[in-house]
Design a protein around this motif. Structure first.
Motif, mmCIF file in Angstrom:
data_model
loop_
_atom_site.group_PDB
_atom_site.id
_atom_site.type_symbol
_atom_site.label_atom_id
_atom_site.label_comp_id
_atom_site.label_asym_id
_atom_site.label_seq_id
_atom_site.Cartn_x
_atom_site.Cartn_y
_atom_site.Cartn_z
ATOM 1 N N SER A 35 25.836 26.322 24.319
ATOM 2 C CA SER A 35 25.256 25.373 23.510
ATOM 3 C C SER A 35 25.712 25.314 22.091
ATOM 4 N N MET A 87 26.236 23.136 18.363
ATOM 5 C CA MET A 87 25.876 22.049 17.261
ATOM 6 C C MET A 87 27.059 21.236 16.993
ATOM 7 N N SER A 88 27.049 19.956 17.654
ATOM 8 C CA SER A 88 28.313 19.213 17.489
ATOM 9 C C SER A 88 28.032 17.897 16.505
ATOM 10 N N ASP A 89 29.046 17.783 15.757
ATOM 11 C CA ASP A 89 28.950 16.306 14.971
ATOM 12 C C ASP A 89 30.032 15.506 15.528
ATOM 13 N N PHE A 119 30.474 14.657 22.706
ATOM 14 C CA PHE A 119 29.313 13.773 21.716
ATOM 15 C C PHE A 119 30.012 12.806 20.842
ATOM 16 N N PRO A 167 28.944 10.462 17.928
ATOM 17 C CA PRO A 167 27.811 10.005 16.938
ATOM 18 C C PRO A 167 27.871 8.644 16.682
ATOM 19 N N THR A 168 26.607 8.121 16.731
ATOM 20 C CA THR A 168 26.402 6.482 16.329
ATOM 21 C C THR A 168 26.137 6.334 15.084
ATOM 22 N N GLU A 180 25.364 12.129 12.077
ATOM 23 C CA GLU A 180 24.475 12.636 13.105
ATOM 24 C C GLU A 180 25.057 13.743 13.730
ATOM 25 N N ARG A 181 24.338 14.819 14.148
ATOM 26 C CA ARG A 181 24.632 15.959 14.783
ATOM 27 C C ARG A 181 23.711 16.208 15.997
ATOM 28 N N LYS A 182 24.142 16.800 17.027
ATOM 29 C CA LYS A 182 23.459 16.977 18.136
ATOM 30 C C LYS A 182 23.712 18.190 18.891
ATOM 31 N N ARG A 183 22.880 19.160 19.310
ATOM 32 C CA ARG A 183 23.103 20.244 20.395
ATOM 33 C C ARG A 183 23.564 19.876 21.624
ATOM 34 N N ILE A 184 24.749 20.237 22.031
ATOM 35 C CA ILE A 184 25.202 19.911 23.495
ATOM 36 C C ILE A 184 25.718 21.213 24.079
#
Length: 129
Positions: A74, A76-78, A83, A85-86, A90-94
């Protein structure tokens, strides 16, 4: 024994050819990393050279060139592979798979970087657009 679907992209005409490989041909891809060059003979393109550009595992997780090894992790992606981002910042764990091809890999994306004497269409037939 490993089995892959190799999606071979031809940058000159924009066609993509999907080839199922198993057995000894699949072993030519084992242990290779994204960005490595492979002999095209494994997919029926004798005299051609392919560059590995991506792939995914049996669960659909994408391979990322910035993650080492074969395991899932996993991050953390920006943005980037896995991923998009919109909104700004925005960042999200993938969950993604490492850059090395293994038994867990089901699809490999490759592009032609070195050409042989025969045309791709003659060797592989019609491609998908």
């Amino acid at each position: 024994m490993a089995e892959f679907t190799v999606a071979v992209s031809d940058p000159e005409d924009g066609h993509t050819y999907q080839i199922d490989v198993d057995g000894q041909d699949a072993n030519r891809f084992m242990g290779r990393e994204l960005g490595d060059e492979v002999d095209g003979g494994a997919v029926g393109l004798d005299g051609y050279t392919l560059e590995l550009t991506g792939g995914s595992d049996k669960a659909g997780r994408p391979m990322r060139s910035d993650v080492r090894g074969v395991s899932t992790t996993s991050i953390m992606s920006d943005g980037g592979v896995g991923f998009e981002p919109t909104t700004e910042g925005e960042r999200k764990r993938i969950t993604v798979r490492g850059r090395e091809v293994s038994d867990e890999t089901r699809q490999i994306n490759a592009k032609i970087v070195g050409r042989g004497s025969d045309s791709v269409e003659d060797l592989l037939g019609d491609g998908d657009e």
